[in-house]
Write an enzyme that holds these catalytic residues in place. Structure first.
Site, PDB file in Angstrom:
ATOM      1  N   GLU A 167       0.851  -1.200   0.088  1.00 46.25           N
ATOM      2  CA  GLU A 167      -0.300   0.079  -0.049  1.00 46.25           C
ATOM      3  C   GLU A 167       1.062   1.313  -0.398  1.00 46.25           C
ATOM      4  O   GLU A 167       1.439   1.407   0.941  1.00 46.25           O
ATOM      5  CB  GLU A 167      -0.449   0.135   1.414  1.00 46.25           C
ATOM      6  CG  GLU A 167      -2.027   1.095   1.520  1.00 46.25           C
ATOM      7  CD  GLU A 167      -2.454   1.466   2.323  1.00 46.25           C
ATOM      8  OE1 GLU A 167      -2.213   1.742   3.792  1.00 46.25           O
ATOM      9  OE2 GLU A 167      -4.056   1.652   2.140  1.00 46.25           O
ATOM     10  N   ARG A 192       1.450   4.871   0.897  1.00 45.96           N
ATOM     11  CA  ARG A 192       1.060   5.945   1.555  1.00 45.96           C
ATOM     12  C   ARG A 192       1.127   7.557   0.659  1.00 45.96           C
ATOM     13  O   ARG A 192       1.903   7.496   1.444  1.00 45.96           O
ATOM     14  CB  ARG A 192       1.296   5.620   3.157  1.00 45.96           C
ATOM     15  CG  ARG A 192       0.094   4.491   3.608  1.00 45.96           C
ATOM     16  CD  ARG A 192      -1.373   4.754   3.127  1.00 45.96           C
ATOM     17  NE  ARG A 192      -2.090   5.830   4.471  1.00 45.96           N
ATOM     18  CZ  ARG A 192      -2.083   5.884   5.527  1.00 45.96           C
ATOM     19  NH1 ARG A 192      -2.557   4.944   6.322  1.00 45.96           N
ATOM     20  NH2 ARG A 192      -2.339   6.964   5.959  1.00 45.96           N
ATOM     21  N   SER A 249       1.284   1.596  10.902  1.00 40.77           N
ATOM     22  CA  SER A 249       0.474   2.604   9.992  1.00 40.77           C
ATOM     23  C   SER A 249      -0.966   2.618  10.635  1.00 40.77           C
ATOM     24  O   SER A 249      -1.660   3.515  10.673  1.00 40.77           O
ATOM     25  CB  SER A 249       0.234   2.993   8.728  1.00 40.77           C
ATOM     26  OG  SER A 249      -0.843   1.202   8.669  1.00 40.77           O
ATOM     27  N   LYS A 275      -6.879 -17.079  35.012  1.00 38.88           N
ATOM     28  CA  LYS A 275      -6.460 -18.689  35.223  1.00 38.88           C
ATOM     29  C   LYS A 275      -8.394 -18.936  36.526  1.00 38.88           C
ATOM     30  O   LYS A 275      -8.869 -19.812  36.185  1.00 38.88           O
ATOM     31  CB  LYS A 275      -5.707 -18.985  36.386  1.00 38.88           C
ATOM     32  CG  LYS A 275      -4.487 -18.795  34.733  1.00 38.88           C
ATOM     33  CD  LYS A 275      -3.479 -19.423  35.685  1.00 38.88           C
ATOM     34  CE  LYS A 275      -2.142 -19.421  34.380  1.00 38.88           C
ATOM     35  NZ  LYS A 275      -0.060 -19.856  34.584  1.00 38.88           N
ATOM     36  N   ASP A 306       0.227 -26.316  34.363  1.00 39.98           N
ATOM     37  CA  ASP A 306       1.240 -26.107  35.709  1.00 39.98           C
ATOM     38  C   ASP A 306       1.289 -26.701  36.018  1.00 39.98           C
ATOM     39  O   ASP A 306       2.558 -26.408  36.440  1.00 39.98           O
ATOM     40  CB  ASP A 306       0.453 -24.279  35.544  1.00 39.98           C
ATOM     41  CG  ASP A 306       0.383 -23.469  35.247  1.00 39.98           C
ATOM     42  OD1 ASP A 306       1.984 -23.264  33.944  1.00 39.98           O
ATOM     43  OD2 ASP A 306      -0.568 -22.319  35.300  1.00 39.98           O
ATOM     44  N   GLY A 316      -1.835 -17.696  41.879  1.00 34.93           N
ATOM     45  CA  GLY A 316      -2.028 -19.057  41.391  1.00 34.93           C
ATOM     46  C   GLY A 316      -0.786 -19.886  41.398  1.00 34.93           C
ATOM     47  O   GLY A 316      -1.299 -21.203  41.668  1.00 34.93           O
ATOM     48  N   THR A 340       2.157 -10.823  52.100  1.00 40.66           N
ATOM     49  CA  THR A 340       1.159 -10.022  52.472  1.00 40.66           C
ATOM     50  C   THR A 340       1.045 -11.349  53.584  1.00 40.66           C
ATOM     51  O   THR A 340       0.085 -11.931  52.970  1.00 40.66           O
ATOM     52  CB  THR A 340       0.206  -9.904  51.084  1.00 40.66           C
ATOM     53  OG1 THR A 340       0.543  -8.652  50.544  1.00 40.66           O
ATOM     54  CG2 THR A 340      -1.049  -9.175  52.248  1.00 40.66           C
ATOM     55  N   GLN A 348       5.361 -27.982  31.230  1.00 40.22           N
ATOM     56  CA  GLN A 348       3.377 -27.275  30.865  1.00 40.22           C
ATOM     57  C   GLN A 348       2.990 -27.614  29.895  1.00 40.22           C
ATOM     58  O   GLN A 348       2.046 -28.115  29.114  1.00 40.22           O
ATOM     59  CB  GLN A 348       3.456 -26.304  32.035  1.00 40.22           C
ATOM     60  CG  GLN A 348       3.456 -24.767  31.154  1.00 40.22           C
ATOM     61  CD  GLN A 348       2.841 -24.382  30.214  1.00 40.22           C
ATOM     62  OE1 GLN A 348       1.616 -25.040  30.060  1.00 40.22           O
ATOM     63  NE2 GLN A 348       3.148 -23.334  29.954  1.00 40.22           N
TER      64      GLN A 348
HETATM   65  N1  LIG Z   1       7.538 -21.240  34.373  1.00 47.43           N
HETATM   66  C1  LIG Z   1       6.450 -21.541  34.282  1.00 47.43           C
HETATM   67  O1  LIG Z   1       5.384 -21.865  32.746  1.00 47.43           O
HETATM   68  C2  LIG Z   1       5.055 -19.942  34.751  1.00 47.43           C
HETATM   69  C3  LIG Z   1       4.023 -20.192  34.549  1.00 47.43           C
HETATM   70  C4  LIG Z   1       3.074 -19.876  34.572  1.00 47.43           C
HETATM   71  C5  LIG Z   1       3.688 -18.409  36.042  1.00 47.43           C
HETATM   72  N2  LIG Z   1       4.823 -18.383  35.600  1.00 47.43           N
HETATM   73  C6  LIG Z   1       5.532 -17.822  36.767  1.00 47.43           C
HETATM   74  O2  LIG Z   1       4.933 -17.877  38.169  1.00 47.43           O
HETATM   75  C7  LIG Z   1       5.033 -16.485  38.671  1.00 47.43           C
HETATM   76  C8  LIG Z   1       3.755 -16.001  39.477  1.00 47.43           C
HETATM   77  O3  LIG Z   1       2.914 -15.914  38.726  1.00 47.43           O
HETATM   78  P1  LIG Z   1       1.649 -15.851  39.213  1.00 47.43           P
HETATM   79  O4  LIG Z   1       0.157 -15.805  38.308  1.00 47.43           O
HETATM   80  O5  LIG Z   1       0.768 -16.425  40.729  1.00 47.43           O
HETATM   81  O6  LIG Z   1       1.307 -14.346  39.983  1.00 47.43           O
HETATM   82  P2  LIG Z   1       0.294 -13.716  41.051  1.00 47.43           P
HETATM   83  O7  LIG Z   1      -0.650 -14.871  41.160  1.00 47.43           O
HETATM   84  O8  LIG Z   1      -0.162 -12.375  40.918  1.00 47.43           O
HETATM   85  O9  LIG Z   1       1.176 -13.537  42.204  1.00 47.43           O
HETATM   86  C9  LIG Z   1       2.234 -12.686  42.609  1.00 47.43           C
HETATM   87  C10 LIG Z   1       2.901 -13.333  43.410  1.00 47.43           C
HETATM   88  O10 LIG Z   1       3.926 -12.916  43.306  1.00 47.43           O
HETATM   89  C11 LIG Z   1       4.008 -12.538  45.117  1.00 47.43           C
HETATM   90  N3  LIG Z   1       5.186 -10.791  45.102  1.00 47.43           N
HETATM   91  C12 LIG Z   1       4.933 -10.268  44.134  1.00 47.43           C
HETATM   92  N4  LIG Z   1       5.096  -9.126  43.882  1.00 47.43           N
HETATM   93  C13 LIG Z   1       6.298  -9.188  45.046  1.00 47.43           C
HETATM   94  C14 LIG Z   1       7.538  -8.413  46.405  1.00 47.43           C
HETATM   95  N5  LIG Z   1       7.784  -7.241  45.597  1.00 47.43           N
HETATM   96  N6  LIG Z   1       8.062  -9.349  46.741  1.00 47.43           N
HETATM   97  C15 LIG Z   1       7.458 -10.288  47.795  1.00 47.43           C
HETATM   98  N7  LIG Z   1       6.171 -11.186  47.403  1.00 47.43           N
HETATM   99  C16 LIG Z   1       5.770  -9.763  45.907  1.00 47.43           C
HETATM  100  C17 LIG Z   1       2.735 -11.774  45.542  1.00 47.43           C
HETATM  101  O11 LIG Z   1       2.498 -11.634  47.150  1.00 47.43           O
HETATM  102  P3  LIG Z   1       1.748 -10.157  47.658  1.00 47.43           P
HETATM  103  O12 LIG Z   1       0.065 -11.641  48.001  1.00 47.43           O
HETATM  104  O13 LIG Z   1       1.759  -9.705  48.785  1.00 47.43           O
HETATM  105  O14 LIG Z   1       1.008  -9.387  47.074  1.00 47.43           O
HETATM  106  C18 LIG Z   1       2.063 -12.847  45.515  1.00 47.43           C
HETATM  107  O15 LIG Z   1       2.521 -13.983  46.258  1.00 47.43           O
HETATM  108  C19 LIG Z   1       5.512 -14.798  37.489  1.00 47.43           C
HETATM  109  O16 LIG Z   1       5.996 -14.853  38.320  1.00 47.43           O
HETATM  110  C20 LIG Z   1       4.472 -15.488  35.827  1.00 47.43           C
HETATM  111  O17 LIG Z   1       5.778 -15.367  35.508  1.00 47.43           O
HETATM  112  C21 LIG Z   1       6.107 -19.425  35.780  1.00 47.43           C
END
Ligand SMILES: NC(=O)c1ccc[n+]([C@@H]2O[C@H](COP(=O)([O-])OP(=O)(O)OC[C@H]3O[C@@H](n4cnc5c(N)ncnc54)[C@H](OP(=O)(O)O)[C@@H]3O)[C@@H](O)[C@H]2O)c1
Length: 483
Positions: free
Chosen positions: A30, A32, A193, A278, A314, A346, A368, A458
Site C-alpha cells: 500500500e 501511502r 500505520s 486462570k 502448570d 495462582g 502479604t 507445561q
Molecule cells: N514457568 C512457567 O511455566 C510459569 C507459568 C505461569 C506463571 N509463571 C510465573 O509465576 C509467577 C507468579 O505468577 P502468578 O500467576 O502466581 O502471579 P500472582 O497471582 O500475581 O501472584 C504474585 C505473587 O508474587 C508476590 N509478590 C509480588 N511482588 C512481590 C515482592 N516485591 N516481594 C515479595 N513478593 C511479591 C505476591 O505477593 P502479595 O500477595 O504480597 O502481593 C504474590 O504472592 C510469575 O513470575 C509468572 O511469570 C511461570
C-alpha cells in the site's frame, strides 16, 4: 493478500521499501501517498516489484493529507494512470473518477471504536459494487473482536475487516481463516500505520500467513497482558514442524465472560490461559479436571462441541520438574521433604497443592501476611512469616512470586543465606532464565530448576491435551536452548 504498508516521506525510500517488502514475502504494497513529500508517482510505480494499492488518506480519516479534495483525487487518478493496481477511496468521500484498470477498494475507518451501525455501513459500501469493501475499526475489547470476526465471516460480498488495537491482532493474522481478502502489515516494528499491525516478518514466518485457509485450526493464549508470552513461538513452530494446519495467536482478553462468544466466533479448538484469568476461567468452564477443581485455576481449555473443558498443565509441568530434581538429589524424591513455597498467587497455590499431594511437608510464606496465612489454612499446610524464612527448615524452595522477573532482574525474593548445598530450588520466573534467585542457590551447590523447564513441560502437557501426542523431543530440546 498480505499488504505491506509503505509509509516513507521520500519517493526513493518508497522504492527501496517496496523491494524490501517483496523480499520479506508481502503480496502487495500500500503506497501511502499522503506521507510522501515529493510524490514522484511515475518513478515509484515504474519501479514497483509488487502490485500497488494507492492511498491518499486525508486527516479526517486518520491520514496525513490535509489539502484540497480535487487535488487529492488528482493524485489518485495520477497513480491509476501510472499503473497502480488498486486504489483506496474512503466511503465518506466516495465519488467516481478515472480509475483505468485499477480495482476499487472502498474503505471506512474508526480509530476510536467499533461502531454500532458497522454492519449497515458495510452493506451500503457493498452497494457501490467495489472490488473490495474495507472496514477498519478499533476493537476495544474481546466482544468487539468477536463481532468483527463474525462480520467478516458472514458478509456476502468481498470484504476485509481490520480489527485495530491489541485486542484485534488475531483477526489481522487469521484474516484468511475467516474469509478476509486482505490484511495490512508493517515493514518493521515501529513502522505500523495503525495500532496492532504485525510485521511482515511475523506474518510470513512466525504465523505462516500464506498457508492459512478456512480449515486452519485456531488456538491461542488468553490473558492480559499477553504481548510477552512465548507460547506463540513454541506452538507455531511445533505445528509447522509436524505439518499441522493450525496456528496459535495472542488473544488479549479483558472480559473472561466474553470468551464463549470469542471461542464460538473464532471457532477456537483450544486456548491457554495466563495472568489474570486462570481463576475466572476455572469458574466458567463446562467441565474441569480434578486439578482445576482442587486448585481453582485453569491454564488450558479445549473446545469440544461448543463445550469448554478446563485442565491445568502448570501443575504437572512444575511437579515433574521438581520430582526429577528431587529424585536426583535424594532417590525417594519429594516424599516427606520440607518444601517452602514463596508466594500465595495462582502459581504458588497450584504448586503448594501439588507438593502436598506428593506428600511433601509444605510451608507457605508470602509478603502479604493475611493472603499467605489464608492459603496455608485452606490447604491445611504450615505457614512462616516472610521475615522468618529460616524457620521453614526447607529442603525444597520454590519461588512462586514474580520477583526477579525482567526488568527487575537484580532482585531476589530471599536473602542468599537461605540456600544450602543439599537443596532443590526452583524459580517459576522464566524471563530471564537465570535469575538472581537461581544464581545464588546454585552458587552454594543447590540443585536449581529454571522457569523455562517448567514452561516447556507445561506446554508439552498442553499440546498433548489438544492434539493427543507430545511435542517431539528434538523441538523441546531446541527450545530449551533457545528460550
Ligand atoms: N514457568 C512457567 O511455566 C510459569 C507459568 C505461569 C506463571 N509463571 C510465573 O509465576 C509467577 C507468579 O505468577 P502468578 O500467576 O502466581 O502471579 P500472582 O497471582 O500475581 O501472584 C504474585 C505473587 O508474587 C508476590 N509478590 C509480588 N511482588 C512481590 C515482592 N516485591 N516481594 C515479595 N513478593 C511479591 C505476591 O505477593 P502479595 O500477595 O504480597 O502481593 C504474590 O504472592 C510469575 O513470575 C509468572 O511469570 C511461570
Amino acid at each position: 493478500m498480505i499488504c505491506a504498508v509503505i509509509r516513507t516521506s521520500r519517493s526513493d525510500d518508497a522504492i527501496a521499501a517496496m523491494a524490501e517488502a517483496r523480499r520479506a514475502g508481502a503480496d502487495l504494497c500500500e503506497l501511502r501517498i499522503d506521507y510522501l513529500e515529493d510524490p514522484d508517482l511515475p518513478k515509484i510505480l515504474a519501479a514497483k516489484p509488487l502490485p500497488v494499492l494507492a492511498t491518499v488518506r486525508p486527516t479526517w480519516e486518520g491520514g496525513r493529507y490535509d489539502g484540497d479534495e480535487s487535488v487529492r483525487f488528482g493524485l489518485l487518478e495520477d497513480a491509476c494512470l501510472h499503473g497502480a493496481d488498486y486504489v483506496d477511496v474512503e466511503f465518506r468521500a466516495y465519488k467516481d473518477f478515472q480509475r483505468r484498470d485499477a480495482k476499487l477498494i472502498v474503505s471506512y475507518h474508526d480509530f476510536e471504536k467499533t461502531p454500532e451501525d458497522l454492519e449497515a455501513t458495510a452493506t451500503k459500501m457493498a452497494a457501490l459494487e467495489p472490488f473490495l469493501v474495507k472496514v477498519a475499526c478499533q476493537a476495544r475489547g474481546s466482544a468487539d473482536l468477536a463481532r468483527l470476526v463474525t462480520l467478516q465471516k458472514s458478509f456476502p460480498s468481498p470484504i476485509a475487516v481490520i480489527a485495530m488495537g491489541e485486542f484485534g491482532e488475531p483477526l489481522r493474522i487469521l484474516y484468511h481463516r475467516y474469509g478476509g481478502r486482505l490484511t495490512f502489515v508493517s515493514l518493521k516494528a515501529g513502522l505500523e500505520s495503525a495500532p496492532g499491525q504485525v510485521t511482515v516478518e511475523d506474518m510470513v514466518r512466525l504465523y505462516q500467513g500464506k498457508t492459512i485457509d478456512d480449515a486452519t485450526e485456531v488456538y491461542g493464549v488468553v490473558g492480559n497482558p499477553v504481548a510477552h508470552s512465548k507460547s506463540p513461538l513454541v506452538f507455531n513452530d511445533v505445528f509447522k514442524h509436524l505439518g499441522m494446519n493450525a496456528r496459535y495467536v495472542r488473544l488479549k482478553t479483558d472480559d473472561p465472560a466474553a470468551l464463549r462468544s470469542v471461542a464460538a466466533a473464532m471457532d477456537l479448538k483450544g486456548f491457554s490461559v495466563t495472568i489474570p484469568h486462570k481463576q475466572a476461567v476455572a469458574g466458567l468452564v463446562d467441565e474441569a479436571d480434578d486439578i482445576v477443581r482442587g486448585v481453582g485455576a485453569a491454564n488450558t481449555v479445549s473446545v469440544r462441541d461448543g463445550k469448554l473443558i478446563g485442565s491445568n498443565t502448570d501443575l504437572p509441568g512444575a511437579m515433574e520438574a521438581i520430582q526429577d530434581a528431587a529424585v536426583k538429589k535424594w532417590a525417594h524424591g519429594i516424599y516427606g521433604m520440607r518444601a517452602l513455597v514463596l508466594g500465595a498467587g495462582g502459581v504458588s497455590r497450584a504448586i503448594a497443592w501439588g507438593l502436598q499431594r506428593e506428600a511433601a511437608r509444605v510451608v507457605i510464606a508470602n509478603r502479604t501476611f493475611e493472603r499467605g496465612k489464608a492459603l496455608a489454612e485452606e490447604l491445611g499446610v504450615d505457614f512462616v512469616r516472610w521475615e522468618n524464612l529460616l524457620d521453614a527448615r526447607a529442603q525444597i524452595i520454590v519461588n512462586g512470586t514474580s520477583v526477579g522477573m525482567t526488568p527487575k532482574v537484580e532482585e531476589s525474593p530471599v536473602d542468599a543465606s537461605l540456600f544450602k548445598k543439599d537443596m532443590v530450588v526452583m524459580d517459576t520466573v522464566y524471563t530471564p532464565r537465570q535469575t538472581r534467585f537461581l544464581r545464588e542457590a546454585r552458587a552454594v551447590g543447590a540443585l536449581g530448576i529454571d522457569g523455562v523447564e517448567m514452561f516447556l513441560r507445561q506446554a508439552n502437557h498442553q499440546f498433548r491435551t489438544w492434539k493427543g501426542r507430545p511435542i517431539p523431543t528434538e523441538i523441546l530440546k531446541e527450545f530449551a536452548q533457545k528460550l
